[in-house]
Design an enzyme around this catalytic site. Sequence first.
Site, short mmCIF file in Angstrom:
data_model
loop_
_atom_site.label_atom_id
_atom_site.label_comp_id
_atom_site.label_asym_id
_atom_site.label_seq_id
_atom_site.Cartn_x
_atom_site.Cartn_y
_atom_site.Cartn_z
N CYS A 119 34.39 -15.53 5.68
CA CYS A 119 33.73 -15.28 4.39
C CYS A 119 34.64 -15.80 3.27
CB CYS A 119 33.37 -13.81 4.22
SG CYS A 119 34.62 -12.65 4.78
N SER A 120 35.19 -14.91 2.44
CA SER A 120 36.05 -15.41 1.37
C SER A 120 37.14 -14.40 1.03
CB SER A 120 35.21 -15.72 0.13
OG SER A 120 34.50 -14.56 -0.26
N CYS A 121 37.65 -13.68 2.02
CA CYS A 121 38.68 -12.66 1.81
C CYS A 121 39.88 -13.26 1.07
CB CYS A 121 39.14 -12.08 3.14
SG CYS A 121 37.78 -11.35 4.06
N CYS A 133 39.94 -17.72 4.67
CA CYS A 133 39.09 -16.77 5.38
C CYS A 133 37.94 -17.58 5.94
CB CYS A 133 38.58 -15.68 4.43
SG CYS A 133 37.38 -14.60 5.24
#
Lengths: 226, 99
Positions: free
Chosen positions: A122-124, A119
């Site tokens: 962000c950090s999906c 991602c």
Amino acid sequence: MSDDHDHHAPIEGGDEISEFDVLETAIRELAIEKGLFSAEDHRRFMEWAEGIGPHGGSRLVARAWLDPHFKQRLLADGTETSKEIGIDWLDPTGTGTPSDFTYFYVLENTPAVHNVIVCTLCSCYPRPVLGQAPEWYKTPHYRRRVVRWPREVLAEFGLHLPPGVEVRVHDSNQKSRFMVLPMRPAGTEGWSEDQLAAIVTRDTMIGVAVPRADWNADRAPTEVRS
Amino acid sequence: MRRFQIGDRVSVRDATTLFHHRTQSYVRGRTGLVVEHRPEWLIPEDEAWQRDDGRVEPFYVVRFRQVDLWPNYTGLESDTVETEVAEGWLVPAAEETTS
């Protein structure tokens, strides 16, 4: 030196708190004060959410290796098919928490295509099936480099892909969450679902590694190397 | 009605990015291939303001060749990136320059 009585390295950055941390704490405390949930409710949820782990994903992969019809369903509708192993992306909040969203797609590795997820924004991460993301997955270092230098990054993880294999990076920038369905390795003929699930480790479902018949993440690496 | 079909070549608009949009800089102004349809979703531009009844658009999975995204890409010609793009960010691929 003055560290005779202190053998621990100092904890760096322990006092730093981000704006999001402040926001989360403020909203949580307000919600508790207002009686929306209790501090213990919150603790229980976090204990559950942080303890999920990658075993659901391993189960999905192992079953897909053994059952072509299951695999077909999994590739066609990941969210719905997850329910067959007891994972409901809508549970418990109705919005897919502990993930953000409920569109789940499984990416099949083939001899011609190797998938890897990231991602960049962000950090999906597909938390209902893989649990919390590893620290490195959330770092700008991984996020900006794997999309730009995927082969180099995979090589840093020890994965060298030959020419003829397309590296396909999946950037989960919107509503979907992804998991890699790795290829079943040689040497696993006749194995049970449990045996197969054991070698499908977290990193093989992110796409920075491939499963091996002689390796699973429950063993300490030194034990195997000897 | 969807504007683009699987197999269509599309370019991502290099539009203003003043507010929240989730369309990465590395795909803006680039051309790729529609490989999958996604559902119609609330677009991030409205979702960011919690406008739950905001604009909804069809989304697409667009596959880009790495060599089309990065100067001096060091991997192989075959390498790709896939990502999801809202219809409003896409236009039919511009006339392609011959390589």
